[in-house]
Design an enzyme around this catalytic site. Structure first.
Site, short mmCIF file in Angstrom:
data_model
loop_
_atom_site.label_atom_id
_atom_site.label_comp_id
_atom_site.label_asym_id
_atom_site.label_seq_id
_atom_site.Cartn_x
_atom_site.Cartn_y
_atom_site.Cartn_z
N GLY A 1 -22.19 95.63 -113.85
CA GLY A 1 -23.15 96.53 -114.47
C GLY A 1 -23.38 97.82 -113.72
N GLY B 1 -17.41 100.65 -103.53
CA GLY B 1 -17.92 100.85 -104.89
C GLY B 1 -19.43 100.86 -104.94
CB THR C 1 -15.71 94.57 -98.33
OG1 THR C 1 -14.56 94.06 -99.00
CG2 THR C 1 -15.26 95.64 -97.36
CG ASP D 1 -11.60 93.06 -100.30
OD1 ASP D 1 -11.36 91.84 -100.27
OD2 ASP D 1 -12.13 93.62 -101.28
NE ARG E 1 -11.32 96.43 -103.65
CZ ARG E 1 -12.32 97.28 -103.51
NH1 ARG E 1 -13.29 97.30 -104.39
NH2 ARG E 1 -12.36 98.11 -102.49
CD GLU F 1 -7.53 88.92 -104.61
OE1 GLU F 1 -7.80 87.85 -105.20
OE2 GLU F 1 -8.38 89.77 -104.31
CG HIS G 1 -15.12 83.03 -105.14
ND1 HIS G 1 -14.19 82.98 -106.15
CD2 HIS G 1 -15.86 84.14 -105.35
CE1 HIS G 1 -14.36 84.02 -106.95
NE2 HIS G 1 -15.37 84.74 -106.50
NE ARG H 1 -17.14 86.87 -102.70
CZ ARG H 1 -17.22 87.32 -103.95
NH1 ARG H 1 -16.14 87.88 -104.51
NH2 ARG H 1 -18.32 87.22 -104.63
#
Length: 360
Positions: free
Chosen positions: A80, A118, A140, A142, A186, A237, A284, A287
């Site tokens: 969103g 982001g 992150t 990443d 990512r 990935e 996940h 994470r």
């Protein structure tokens, strides 16, 4: 900054290990040393969008338990865009002013936003539009936020991926199999490269370095010739097929996410070499869980430094880790300098020096 009495803190984007230790550090320094009120904003910018805004008072007693707690006690969202927010009827609406009004209605003198590139880009745009005093903290798994050597969550993710590779090693050797481990990241291959080196992978494939299947299979054959009839392959990935196509999966709400490259690599290896292959996708798991000591230390340093930036009225800045210390940089510069793996960098050279095949 003596006039600053109330600051907010929110976590935005995907969760990762280390977010709660940041919250703990901010409260300890802001409340314990400066005497400021700290409000935790629930569910990222959605909390500021709610009426009344969803926020909780954070004090030292509230955050004592957070050092070893994974995830984020404040909740988060990675869906969103507030400038084009999806509504129930299928339309999109600019709800940025609702977030800005939420910030001011809480009487906040500053906001600490913990997020990736982001999230920080969105928060900065909101701050510029609405006169919000923003300080950013990079997080992150990443590790792709610019101008910082480390982001919160990366160390834990590497530890988990390394442990997984350690465990797969014994099964691969016991059954003479080629085992593929697919990890997150990512568009950046930092997790795959670092964990692959640490875990003793024989082949590491990352999106920054194009590969050829014949080179991958040649590495497997080379090991077989040495009497090693098993192989460990680490795959990020975001790696594409040999033809350059992304491997993705459609999610529940129509989102397209990376996933499946491990199975593609496994099937190609099996076809070309006849080797028995198996795939493990960590997903996940990387994470979640207890934050590593490295992430706890980084989170603590970042949280303290972010509060000091507010005290010094240095806004529109992001704390970073450079050359073994915390420094601040403009958020705009950080999000403009995307940090993926340098094909000529130290870790790539290390992998090559160890005889690890990178597929090129």
């Amino acid at each position: 900054m003596g006039a600053t009495k109330r600051i907010g803190i929110l976590t935005s984007g995907g969760d990762c290990a280390g977010l709660n230790p940041v919250i703990r550090a901010v409260v300890h320094h802001a409340n314990g040393n400066y005497g400021w009120d700290v409000l935790g904003i629930c569910q990222a910018t959605n909390g500021l969008m709610s009426r009344p805004p969803q926020a909780i008072h954070l004090d030292l007693n509230e955050v004592d338990r957070l050092l070893t707690l994974g995830g984020t006690m404040l909740g988060t969202t990675n869906k969103g865009d507030p400038f084009a927010f999806p509504m129930g009827d299928g339309t999109v609406l600019d709800r940025s002013n609702e977030i800005i009004e939420g910030y001011h209605s809480l009487g906040l003198d500053a906001l600490i936003g913990i997020g990736g590139d982001g999230s920080l880009a969105i928060l900065r745009r909101l701050a510029q539009q609405g006169g919000m005093n923003l300080v950013g903290i990079p997080k992150t798994i990443d590790n792709d936020v610019g101008l910082t050597e480390r982001s919160i969550g990366f160390d834990t993710a590497v530890n988990i991926a390394t442990e997984a590779l350690d465990r797969l090693h014994f099964t691969a050797a016991s059954h003479n199999r080629v085992l593929i481990l697919e990890v997150m990241g990512r568009d950046a291959g930092h997790i795959a490269l670092n964990a692959g080196i640490a875990g003793g992978a024989d082949i590491i494939l990352i999106p920054e370095i194009p590969y050829k299947l014949e080179n991958v299979c040649a590495q497997i054959k080379k090991r077989q010739d040495r009497g090693k009839h098993f192989c460990l392959v680490m795959v990020s990935e975001a790696v594409c097929t040999e033809g350059g196509e992304q491997v993705t999966q459609m999610q529940q709400f129509g989102e397209c996410r990376f996933g499946g490259i491990g199975q593609y690599i496994a099937s190609q290896i099996a076809e070309y070499t006849g080797a028995e292959t198996r795939v493990t996708v960590l997903g996940h798991l990387q994470r979640g869980g207890i934050p590593s000591p490295g992430d706890r230390l980084l989170a603590s340093a970042f949280g303290v430094a972010a509060v000091d930036l507010i005290a010094q009225e240095k806004f529109d800045q992001m704390v970073t880790w450079q050359k073994r210390q915390v420094v601040s940089v403009p958020i705009a510069e950080a999000i403009q300098n995307y940090r993926n793996v340098d094909p000529q960098g130290t870790m790539v050279k290390t992998a090559r020096g160890l005889g690890i095949c990178l597929g090129d």
